[in-house]
Design an enzyme around this catalytic site. Structure first.
Site, short mmCIF file in Angstrom:
data_model
loop_
_atom_site.label_atom_id
_atom_site.label_comp_id
_atom_site.label_asym_id
_atom_site.label_seq_id
_atom_site.Cartn_x
_atom_site.Cartn_y
_atom_site.Cartn_z
N LYS A 174 3.32 6.71 4.99
CA LYS A 174 2.23 5.68 4.40
C LYS A 174 2.86 4.42 4.79
CE LYS A 174 -1.50 4.31 2.52
NZ LYS A 174 -1.49 3.06 3.50
N SER A 175 2.06 3.56 5.16
CA SER A 175 2.40 2.00 5.44
C SER A 175 1.69 1.22 4.32
CB SER A 175 1.64 1.67 6.64
OG SER A 175 0.47 1.77 6.73
N GLY A 176 2.49 0.02 4.32
CA GLY A 176 1.94 -1.00 3.34
C GLY A 176 2.37 -2.44 4.09
N SER A 209 0.85 -1.22 -0.13
CA SER A 209 0.15 -0.02 0.08
C SER A 209 0.78 1.34 0.17
CB SER A 209 -0.79 0.17 1.16
OG SER A 209 -2.10 -0.94 1.10
#
EC number: 3.5.2.6
Length: 311
Positions: free
Chosen positions: A252-254, A86
């Site tokens: 932002k993480s994923g 993501s």
């Protein structure tokens, strides 16, 4: 650019124009050293910690961290490919801002979608509540970044012309590595040795830098994108908890449910205003059923921040 205040807030970061001029100038002065790479001998203690974490968590860890005020950096597997997950969502929203919303009118346009779109996306915490009314492109961008809503991300990709539009967007920014090939949730599969839907720690960090601290977007779009990242909800109990108190973070993480994939890409500001690039990508190629390793990401936040901006 170092600011005279002792601490930063979201409002001060945005109101000051994100420290663009100074941060970018500092980035250019340190670029040659950073692009050359940090060898283990330059920060042996931090590299030993990373290797110990790889053994402890049975993971492959890639990091790139750079303090744009001091030039302090840390690289480990920084040019190796990792599943992106993501982390791409920031790129999709940025592409919408630059390529679709030329006159500012498109963000208010309502996009309609179906329950099937929500269901097949696998994660739709925001879009699931608006099937009857649809959502504006602005709200889809917000949901994509702040809540990592897969359905919202797929709808943005559809407006852009598909996942490969993100690849083209990255190439236009000078990123030759980052690529997106599939939709949510398939892009998170994380199979070893797969080049599709991948990036490297160095490539994604520099692309985030261009978007948040550079001139890849015009000033209003840059401020809007940064505001979404600053108000991200998905890392409040993960990566951000591993950073020192008082840091301001746009990130932002994923992650995925297989091969232990968990990622983080961030622009952070220390309390005195120094901009810092922080990227950590993790993958467990030998563990196909391993979920994303959140404790590892928290530890990496601490390692990176201590390496490039020690208290």
């Amino acid at each position: 650019m170092r600011k005279p205040t002792s601490s930063l807030t979201r409002r001060s970061v945005l109101g000051a124009g994100l420290g663009l001029g100074g941060a970018l100038a500092l980035g250019s002065t340190t670029a040659s050293a950073a692009s050359a790479g940090t060898t283990p001998s330059e920060n042996p203690a931090a590299v030993r910690r990373l290797r110990a974490l790889e053994r402890e968590h049975q993971a492959r860890i890639g990091v790139f961290a750079l303090n744009l005020a001091t030039g302090a950096s840390l690289l480990h597997r920084a040019h190796e490919l990792f599943p992106m997950c993501s982390v791409f969502k920031t790129l999709a929203a940025a592409a919408v801002l630059r390529d679709l919303d030329h006159d500012g009118s498109q963000l208010a346009r309502v996009i309609r979608y179906t329950e099937a779109d929500v269901t097949k996306s696998g994660h739709a915490p925001v879009t699931k509540d608006h099937i009857d009314t649809g959502m504006t492109i602005r709200d889809l961008c917000d949901a994509t970044i702040r809540y990592s809503d897969n359905c919202a991300a797929n709808l943005l990709l559809r407006e852009l012309g598909g996942p490969t539009a993100v690849t083209r967007f990255c190439r236009s920014l000078g990123d030759p590595v980052t690529r997106l090939d599939r939709w949510e949730p398939e892009l998170n599969s994380g199979e070893p040795d797969r080049r599709t839907d991948t990036t490297s720690p160095y490539a994604i960090a520099r692309t985030y830098q261009r978007l948040v601290l550079g001139n890849a977007l015009n000033r209003p779009d840059r401020a809007l994108l940064t505001d979404w990242l600053l108000r991200n909800t998905t890392t409040l109990t993960t990566f951000r908890t591993g950073l020192p108190k008082g840091w301001t973070v746009a990130d932002k993480s994923g992650g995925g449910d297989t091969y232990g994939t968990r990622n983080e890409a961030a622009i952070a500001w220390t309390p005195d205003g120094a901009p810092v690039l922080l990227t950590a990508l993790t993958h467990k190629p030998s563990l196909p059923t391993a979920p994303g390793d959140t404790p590892l990401i928290i530890k990496l936040a601490t390692v990176l921040s201590e390496a490039v901006a020690p208290a």
